[in-house]
Design an enzyme around this catalytic site. Sequence first.
Site, PDB file in Angstrom:
ATOM      1  N   TYR A   1       0.818  -1.213   0.000  1.00 36.52           N
ATOM      2  CA  TYR A   1       0.000   0.000   0.000  1.00 36.52           C
ATOM      3  C   TYR A   1       0.849   1.259   0.000  1.00 36.52           C
ATOM      4  O   TYR A   1       1.717   1.443   0.857  1.00 36.52           O
ATOM      5  CB  TYR A   1      -0.905  -0.025   1.229  1.00 36.52           C
ATOM      6  CG  TYR A   1      -2.043   0.958   1.232  1.00 36.52           C
ATOM      7  CD1 TYR A   1      -3.215   0.684   0.554  1.00 36.52           C
ATOM      8  CD2 TYR A   1      -1.958   2.138   1.956  1.00 36.52           C
ATOM      9  CE1 TYR A   1      -4.295   1.573   0.583  1.00 36.52           C
ATOM     10  CE2 TYR A   1      -3.028   3.029   2.002  1.00 36.52           C
ATOM     11  CZ  TYR A   1      -4.189   2.744   1.308  1.00 36.52           C
ATOM     12  OH  TYR A   1      -5.248   3.618   1.339  1.00 36.52           O
TER      13      TYR A   1
ATOM     14  N   SER B   1       1.339  -7.720   1.899  1.00 37.67           N
ATOM     15  CA  SER B   1       0.349  -6.768   2.371  1.00 37.67           C
ATOM     16  C   SER B   1      -0.659  -6.481   1.256  1.00 37.67           C
ATOM     17  O   SER B   1      -1.345  -7.400   0.808  1.00 37.67           O
ATOM     18  CB  SER B   1       1.037  -5.504   2.885  1.00 37.67           C
ATOM     19  OG  SER B   1       0.131  -4.692   3.590  1.00 37.67           O
ATOM     20  N   GLN B   2      -0.771  -5.236   0.766  1.00 43.56           N
ATOM     21  CA  GLN B   2      -1.659  -4.990  -0.364  1.00 43.56           C
ATOM     22  C   GLN B   2      -1.300  -5.893  -1.536  1.00 43.56           C
ATOM     23  O   GLN B   2      -2.180  -6.431  -2.215  1.00 43.56           O
ATOM     24  CB  GLN B   2      -1.578  -3.529  -0.806  1.00 43.56           C
ATOM     25  CG  GLN B   2      -2.384  -3.237  -2.066  1.00 43.56           C
ATOM     26  CD  GLN B   2      -2.194  -1.823  -2.555  1.00 43.56           C
ATOM     27  OE1 GLN B   2      -3.081  -0.986  -2.400  1.00 43.56           O
ATOM     28  NE2 GLN B   2      -1.045  -1.533  -3.153  1.00 43.56           N
TER      29      GLN B   2
ATOM     30  N   ASP C   1       0.383  -8.774  14.206  1.00 41.45           N
ATOM     31  CA  ASP C   1       0.126  -7.867  13.088  1.00 41.45           C
ATOM     32  C   ASP C   1      -1.193  -7.126  13.303  1.00 41.45           C
ATOM     33  O   ASP C   1      -2.266  -7.691  13.149  1.00 41.45           O
ATOM     34  CB  ASP C   1       0.089  -8.658  11.777  1.00 41.45           C
ATOM     35  CG  ASP C   1       0.020  -7.778  10.542  1.00 41.45           C
ATOM     36  OD1 ASP C   1      -0.222  -6.569  10.680  1.00 41.45           O
ATOM     37  OD2 ASP C   1       0.204  -8.323   9.436  1.00 41.45           O
TER      38      ASP C   1
ATOM     39  N   HIS D   1       3.570  -6.284  11.320  1.00 43.14           N
ATOM     40  CA  HIS D   1       3.262  -6.364   9.891  1.00 43.14           C
ATOM     41  C   HIS D   1       4.488  -6.631   9.020  1.00 43.14           C
ATOM     42  O   HIS D   1       4.337  -6.922   7.837  1.00 43.14           O
ATOM     43  CB  HIS D   1       2.554  -5.086   9.451  1.00 43.14           C
ATOM     44  CG  HIS D   1       1.895  -5.202   8.114  1.00 43.14           C
ATOM     45  ND1 HIS D   1       1.039  -6.236   7.781  1.00 43.14           N
ATOM     46  CD2 HIS D   1       1.980  -4.421   6.992  1.00 43.14           C
ATOM     47  CE1 HIS D   1       0.613  -6.089   6.543  1.00 43.14           C
ATOM     48  NE2 HIS D   1       1.169  -4.995   6.048  1.00 43.14           N
TER      49      HIS D   1
END
Length: 322
Positions: free
Chosen positions: A92, A187-188, A273, A303
Amino acid sequence: MALFDLPLDELRAYRGVSTAPADFDAFWDKTLQEAREHELAARFEPVDSGLSTVRVYDVTFAGFGGHPVKGWLRLPAGASEPLPLVVEFIGYGGGRGLAHEDLLWASTGRAHFVMDTRGQGGAWGGGGGTADPVGAAPAFPGYMTRGIDAPENYYYRRVFTDAVRAVEAARSHQLADAARTVVTGESQGGGISLAVGGLLPDLVAVAPDVPFLCDFPRATTLTDRHPYREIGLFLKTHRGRAEDALRTLSYFDGVHFAARGRAPALFSAALEDRTCPPSTVFAAFNAWAHRDKAIEVYDFNDHEGGGPFQEERKLRWLRAYA
Protein backbone atom coordinates in the site's frame (compact mmCIF):
# COMPACT_ATOMS: atom_id res chain seq x y z
CA MET A 1 2.98 -5.53 20.97
CA ALA A 2 1.27 -8.40 22.75
CA LEU A 3 -0.98 -10.91 21.01
CA PHE A 4 -4.44 -9.41 20.49
CA ASP A 5 -6.31 -11.70 18.08
CA LEU A 6 -7.61 -15.26 18.38
CA PRO A 7 -5.38 -18.04 19.78
CA LEU A 8 -3.53 -19.98 17.13
CA ASP A 9 -5.70 -23.10 17.40
CA GLU A 10 -8.79 -20.96 16.79
CA LEU A 11 -7.09 -19.13 13.92
CA ARG A 12 -6.50 -22.46 12.20
CA ALA A 13 -10.28 -23.02 12.14
CA TYR A 14 -11.49 -19.46 11.58
CA ARG A 15 -13.47 -18.98 8.35
CA GLY A 16 -14.26 -15.28 8.39
CA VAL A 17 -17.52 -13.35 8.62
CA SER A 18 -17.72 -11.88 5.12
CA THR A 19 -20.44 -13.22 2.79
CA ALA A 20 -19.82 -13.41 -0.95
CA PRO A 21 -22.47 -11.65 -3.05
CA ALA A 22 -24.57 -13.94 -5.26
CA ASP A 23 -23.30 -12.27 -8.42
CA PHE A 24 -19.61 -12.24 -7.40
CA ASP A 25 -18.47 -14.39 -10.34
CA ALA A 26 -20.72 -12.62 -12.84
CA PHE A 27 -19.40 -9.24 -11.67
CA TRP A 28 -15.80 -10.26 -12.24
CA ASP A 29 -16.48 -12.10 -15.50
CA LYS A 30 -18.08 -8.95 -16.88
CA THR A 31 -15.31 -6.73 -15.53
CA LEU A 32 -12.55 -8.78 -17.16
CA GLN A 33 -14.50 -9.19 -20.39
CA GLU A 34 -14.81 -5.42 -20.66
CA ALA A 35 -11.10 -4.96 -19.94
CA ARG A 36 -10.12 -7.46 -22.63
CA GLU A 37 -12.06 -5.51 -25.22
CA HIS A 38 -9.09 -3.13 -25.13
CA GLU A 39 -5.96 -4.24 -26.93
CA LEU A 40 -3.31 -5.26 -24.38
CA ALA A 41 -0.70 -3.25 -26.31
CA ALA A 42 2.19 -4.39 -24.10
CA ARG A 43 5.43 -2.53 -24.86
CA PHE A 44 8.83 -3.61 -23.52
CA GLU A 45 11.50 -0.92 -23.79
CA PRO A 46 15.09 -1.76 -22.73
CA VAL A 47 16.47 0.34 -19.88
CA ASP A 48 20.12 1.22 -19.25
CA SER A 49 20.00 0.35 -15.56
CA GLY A 50 23.74 0.03 -15.01
CA LEU A 51 23.30 -3.65 -14.10
CA SER A 52 25.40 -6.34 -15.74
CA THR A 53 23.65 -9.53 -14.55
CA VAL A 54 20.04 -8.43 -15.08
CA ARG A 55 18.32 -6.91 -18.09
CA VAL A 56 15.48 -4.49 -17.32
CA TYR A 57 12.57 -3.44 -19.52
CA ASP A 58 10.24 -0.51 -18.93
CA VAL A 59 6.78 -1.95 -19.60
CA THR A 60 3.50 -0.26 -20.48
CA PHE A 61 0.25 -2.15 -21.00
CA ALA A 62 -3.47 -1.43 -21.10
CA GLY A 63 -5.19 -2.11 -17.79
CA PHE A 64 -8.72 -1.35 -16.64
CA GLY A 65 -10.54 0.86 -19.13
CA GLY A 66 -7.57 0.65 -21.48
CA HIS A 67 -5.64 2.98 -19.13
CA PRO A 68 -1.84 2.78 -19.42
CA VAL A 69 -0.21 0.90 -16.54
CA LYS A 70 3.52 0.70 -15.96
CA GLY A 71 5.74 -2.15 -14.82
CA TRP A 72 9.28 -3.48 -14.86
CA LEU A 73 10.33 -6.75 -16.45
CA ARG A 74 13.64 -8.06 -15.16
CA LEU A 75 15.43 -10.97 -16.83
CA PRO A 76 18.72 -12.71 -16.11
CA ALA A 77 21.32 -11.39 -18.56
CA GLY A 78 21.96 -13.88 -21.34
CA ALA A 79 18.59 -15.63 -21.08
CA SER A 80 17.59 -17.09 -24.44
CA GLU A 81 14.84 -19.59 -23.57
CA PRO A 82 11.47 -18.98 -21.86
CA LEU A 83 11.85 -18.73 -18.09
CA PRO A 84 9.50 -19.34 -15.16
CA LEU A 85 7.66 -16.09 -14.47
CA VAL A 86 7.13 -14.38 -11.12
CA VAL A 87 4.62 -11.52 -11.17
CA GLU A 88 4.81 -9.33 -8.07
CA PHE A 89 2.39 -6.77 -6.66
CA ILE A 90 3.30 -3.89 -4.35
CA GLY A 91 2.33 -2.90 -0.80
CA TYR A 92 0.00 0.00 0.00
CA GLY A 93 1.26 3.42 -1.03
CA GLY A 94 4.32 2.16 -2.90
CA GLY A 95 5.11 2.05 -6.60
CA ARG A 96 7.28 0.00 -8.89
CA GLY A 97 10.38 1.89 -7.75
CA LEU A 98 13.52 2.28 -9.85
CA ALA A 99 14.87 -0.01 -12.52
CA HIS A 100 17.79 -1.33 -10.46
CA GLU A 101 15.73 -2.30 -7.40
CA ASP A 102 14.24 -5.64 -6.33
CA LEU A 103 16.64 -8.09 -7.98
CA LEU A 104 15.86 -11.22 -5.95
CA TRP A 105 13.65 -13.10 -8.40
CA ALA A 106 15.71 -12.35 -11.52
CA SER A 107 18.76 -13.54 -9.56
CA THR A 108 17.13 -16.97 -9.25
CA GLY A 109 17.04 -17.37 -13.03
CA ARG A 110 13.36 -16.47 -13.35
CA ALA A 111 11.64 -13.68 -15.25
CA HIS A 112 10.31 -11.09 -12.80
CA PHE A 113 7.52 -8.64 -13.58
CA VAL A 114 6.51 -6.00 -11.03
CA MET A 115 3.31 -4.02 -11.57
CA ASP A 116 2.99 -0.36 -10.68
CA THR A 117 -0.18 0.28 -8.67
CA ARG A 118 -2.30 2.98 -10.25
CA GLY A 119 -2.47 6.21 -8.32
CA GLN A 120 0.03 5.04 -5.70
CA GLY A 121 3.80 5.33 -5.39
CA GLY A 122 3.98 8.49 -3.30
CA ALA A 123 4.31 7.11 0.22
CA TRP A 124 7.54 5.07 0.27
CA GLY A 125 10.20 3.45 -1.92
CA GLY A 126 11.39 4.69 -5.31
CA GLY A 127 8.02 6.02 -6.46
CA GLY A 128 5.53 5.07 -9.13
CA GLY A 129 4.49 6.26 -12.55
CA THR A 130 0.89 5.15 -13.16
CA ALA A 131 -2.01 7.58 -12.85
CA ASP A 132 -5.56 6.65 -11.90
CA PRO A 133 -7.64 8.77 -14.30
CA VAL A 134 -11.01 7.71 -12.84
CA GLY A 135 -12.87 10.18 -10.64
CA ALA A 136 -14.88 9.11 -7.62
CA ALA A 137 -17.44 10.23 -5.06
CA PRO A 138 -16.30 11.78 -1.74
CA ALA A 139 -13.76 9.57 0.03
CA PHE A 140 -11.46 9.58 3.04
CA PRO A 141 -7.84 10.42 2.04
CA GLY A 142 -6.13 7.23 0.88
CA TYR A 143 -7.51 4.57 -1.43
CA MET A 144 -9.79 2.41 0.69
CA THR A 145 -12.98 4.45 0.23
CA ARG A 146 -12.51 5.69 -3.32
CA GLY A 147 -15.67 4.72 -5.15
CA ILE A 148 -17.03 2.81 -2.16
CA ASP A 149 -20.52 3.97 -3.13
CA ALA A 150 -20.83 1.04 -5.60
CA PRO A 151 -18.79 -2.03 -6.65
CA GLU A 152 -18.61 -0.72 -10.22
CA ASN A 153 -16.88 2.45 -8.98
CA TYR A 154 -14.59 1.01 -6.34
CA TYR A 155 -10.87 1.67 -6.66
CA TYR A 156 -9.79 -1.95 -6.30
CA ARG A 157 -11.95 -2.99 -9.22
CA ARG A 158 -9.47 -1.09 -11.34
CA VAL A 159 -6.42 -2.37 -9.46
CA PHE A 160 -7.43 -6.05 -9.57
CA THR A 161 -8.23 -5.76 -13.27
CA ASP A 162 -4.84 -4.12 -13.86
CA ALA A 163 -3.26 -7.06 -12.04
CA VAL A 164 -4.88 -9.69 -14.25
CA ARG A 165 -3.81 -7.70 -17.30
CA ALA A 166 -0.30 -7.43 -15.84
CA VAL A 167 -0.04 -11.22 -15.83
CA GLU A 168 -1.26 -11.29 -19.42
CA ALA A 169 1.25 -8.61 -20.41
CA ALA A 170 4.17 -10.37 -18.70
CA ARG A 171 3.20 -13.66 -20.33
CA SER A 172 3.28 -12.03 -23.75
CA HIS A 173 7.05 -11.54 -23.61
CA GLN A 174 8.95 -14.16 -25.60
CA LEU A 175 11.22 -15.03 -22.65
CA ALA A 176 8.37 -15.65 -20.20
CA ASP A 177 7.00 -19.18 -19.89
CA ALA A 178 3.26 -18.60 -19.49
CA ALA A 179 2.77 -22.18 -18.30
CA ARG A 180 4.98 -21.53 -15.24
CA THR A 181 3.51 -18.32 -13.81
CA VAL A 182 3.59 -17.46 -10.10
CA VAL A 183 2.03 -14.41 -8.43
CA THR A 184 3.25 -12.99 -5.15
CA GLY A 185 3.15 -9.87 -3.01
CA GLU A 186 3.17 -8.57 0.54
CA SER A 187 0.35 -6.77 2.37
CA GLN A 188 -1.66 -4.99 -0.36
CA GLY A 189 0.43 -6.97 -2.84
CA GLY A 190 -0.66 -10.15 -1.06
CA GLY A 191 -4.30 -9.12 -1.32
CA ILE A 192 -3.87 -8.42 -5.03
CA SER A 193 -2.21 -11.84 -5.40
CA LEU A 194 -5.26 -13.48 -3.83
CA ALA A 195 -7.53 -11.69 -6.30
CA VAL A 196 -5.44 -12.79 -9.27
CA GLY A 197 -5.24 -16.31 -7.85
CA GLY A 198 -9.02 -16.45 -7.79
CA LEU A 199 -9.51 -14.89 -11.21
CA LEU A 200 -6.91 -16.76 -13.29
CA PRO A 201 -7.29 -20.54 -13.45
CA ASP A 202 -3.85 -21.48 -14.81
CA LEU A 203 -1.26 -20.19 -12.36
CA VAL A 204 1.22 -22.72 -10.97
CA ALA A 205 1.58 -21.08 -7.53
CA VAL A 206 0.39 -18.15 -5.42
CA ALA A 207 2.40 -16.72 -2.51
CA PRO A 208 0.63 -13.97 -0.52
CA ASP A 209 2.48 -12.61 2.51
CA VAL A 210 0.54 -11.00 5.40
CA PRO A 211 -2.21 -10.20 2.87
CA PHE A 212 -4.34 -7.09 3.14
CA LEU A 213 -7.94 -6.73 1.85
CA CYS A 214 -9.33 -9.81 3.61
CA ASP A 215 -12.41 -10.35 5.79
CA PHE A 216 -13.41 -6.69 5.72
CA PRO A 217 -16.21 -6.88 8.32
CA ARG A 218 -13.80 -8.19 10.96
CA ALA A 219 -10.77 -6.15 9.89
CA THR A 220 -12.60 -2.83 10.01
CA THR A 221 -13.78 -3.40 13.58
CA LEU A 222 -10.77 -5.23 15.01
CA THR A 223 -7.91 -2.85 14.17
CA ASP A 224 -7.65 0.93 14.36
CA ARG A 225 -4.57 1.04 12.16
CA HIS A 226 -4.54 2.41 8.67
CA PRO A 227 -5.33 1.51 5.95
CA TYR A 228 -8.38 -0.37 7.30
CA ARG A 229 -9.09 2.58 9.59
CA GLU A 230 -9.80 4.75 6.53
CA ILE A 231 -13.09 2.87 6.17
CA GLY A 232 -14.10 3.52 9.78
CA LEU A 233 -13.22 7.21 9.54
CA PHE A 234 -15.26 7.55 6.35
CA LEU A 235 -18.25 5.90 8.05
CA LYS A 236 -17.75 8.09 11.11
CA THR A 237 -18.62 11.02 8.86
CA HIS A 238 -21.08 9.24 6.57
CA ARG A 239 -23.31 7.83 9.28
CA GLY A 240 -25.67 5.00 8.41
CA ARG A 241 -23.75 3.84 5.33
CA ALA A 242 -21.92 0.86 6.83
CA GLU A 243 -24.16 -1.76 5.24
CA ASP A 244 -23.77 -0.28 1.76
CA ALA A 245 -20.00 0.08 2.21
CA LEU A 246 -19.60 -3.53 3.34
CA ARG A 247 -21.69 -4.68 0.38
CA THR A 248 -19.26 -2.94 -1.99
CA LEU A 249 -16.25 -4.36 -0.15
CA SER A 250 -17.64 -7.90 -0.36
CA TYR A 251 -16.84 -7.93 -4.09
CA PHE A 252 -13.16 -7.32 -3.29
CA ASP A 253 -12.65 -9.52 -0.24
CA GLY A 254 -9.64 -11.82 -0.45
CA VAL A 255 -11.60 -14.55 1.34
CA HIS A 256 -13.96 -14.88 -1.63
CA PHE A 257 -11.13 -14.93 -4.17
CA ALA A 258 -9.38 -17.55 -2.04
CA ALA A 259 -12.43 -19.78 -2.26
CA ARG A 260 -11.77 -19.83 -6.02
CA GLY A 261 -8.02 -20.41 -5.81
CA ARG A 262 -6.87 -23.15 -8.18
CA ALA A 263 -3.12 -23.28 -7.59
CA PRO A 264 -0.83 -24.36 -4.75
CA ALA A 265 -0.37 -21.56 -2.24
CA LEU A 266 2.07 -20.47 0.46
CA PHE A 267 0.74 -17.84 2.88
CA SER A 268 2.35 -16.09 5.80
CA ALA A 269 0.85 -14.44 8.88
CA ALA A 270 2.23 -12.59 11.90
CA LEU A 271 0.43 -12.98 15.21
CA GLU A 272 1.16 -9.42 16.41
CA ASP A 273 0.13 -7.87 13.09
CA ARG A 274 -2.32 -5.03 13.82
CA THR A 275 -2.26 -3.78 10.22
CA CYS A 276 -3.53 -7.05 8.72
CA PRO A 277 -4.81 -8.98 11.76
CA PRO A 278 -3.94 -12.68 11.69
CA SER A 279 -7.57 -13.80 11.82
CA THR A 280 -8.22 -11.99 8.52
CA VAL A 281 -5.23 -13.72 6.94
CA PHE A 282 -6.29 -17.12 8.26
CA ALA A 283 -9.82 -16.52 6.95
CA ALA A 284 -8.36 -16.33 3.44
CA PHE A 285 -5.95 -19.21 4.00
CA ASN A 286 -8.66 -21.49 5.37
CA ALA A 287 -10.88 -20.60 2.41
CA TRP A 288 -8.17 -21.30 -0.18
CA ALA A 289 -9.67 -23.97 -2.42
CA HIS A 290 -6.58 -25.84 -3.60
CA ARG A 291 -5.58 -28.64 -1.27
CA ASP A 292 -1.84 -27.98 -1.67
CA LYS A 293 -1.45 -25.05 0.70
CA ALA A 294 0.66 -24.03 3.67
CA ILE A 295 1.00 -21.05 5.98
CA GLU A 296 4.10 -19.80 7.79
CA VAL A 297 3.29 -18.22 11.16
CA TYR A 298 5.59 -15.64 12.80
CA ASP A 299 4.64 -15.58 16.47
CA PHE A 300 6.25 -12.34 17.65
CA ASN A 301 6.17 -10.20 14.53
CA ASP A 302 3.99 -7.29 13.52
CA HIS A 303 3.26 -6.36 9.89
CA GLU A 304 6.87 -6.93 8.82
CA GLY A 305 5.97 -10.61 9.02
CA GLY A 306 8.72 -13.03 8.13
CA GLY A 307 10.82 -10.56 6.15
CA PRO A 308 13.96 -12.25 4.80
CA PHE A 309 13.04 -15.52 6.55
CA GLN A 310 9.85 -15.70 4.50
CA GLU A 311 11.80 -14.87 1.34
CA GLU A 312 14.05 -17.84 2.07
CA ARG A 313 10.99 -20.03 2.62
CA LYS A 314 9.48 -18.95 -0.70
CA LEU A 315 12.72 -19.55 -2.56
CA ARG A 316 12.78 -23.17 -1.37
CA TRP A 317 9.03 -23.69 -1.82
CA LEU A 318 8.91 -22.43 -5.40
CA ARG A 319 11.47 -24.95 -6.62
CA ALA A 320 8.69 -27.51 -6.83
CA TYR A 321 6.47 -25.35 -9.06
CA ALA A 322 8.50 -22.92 -11.16
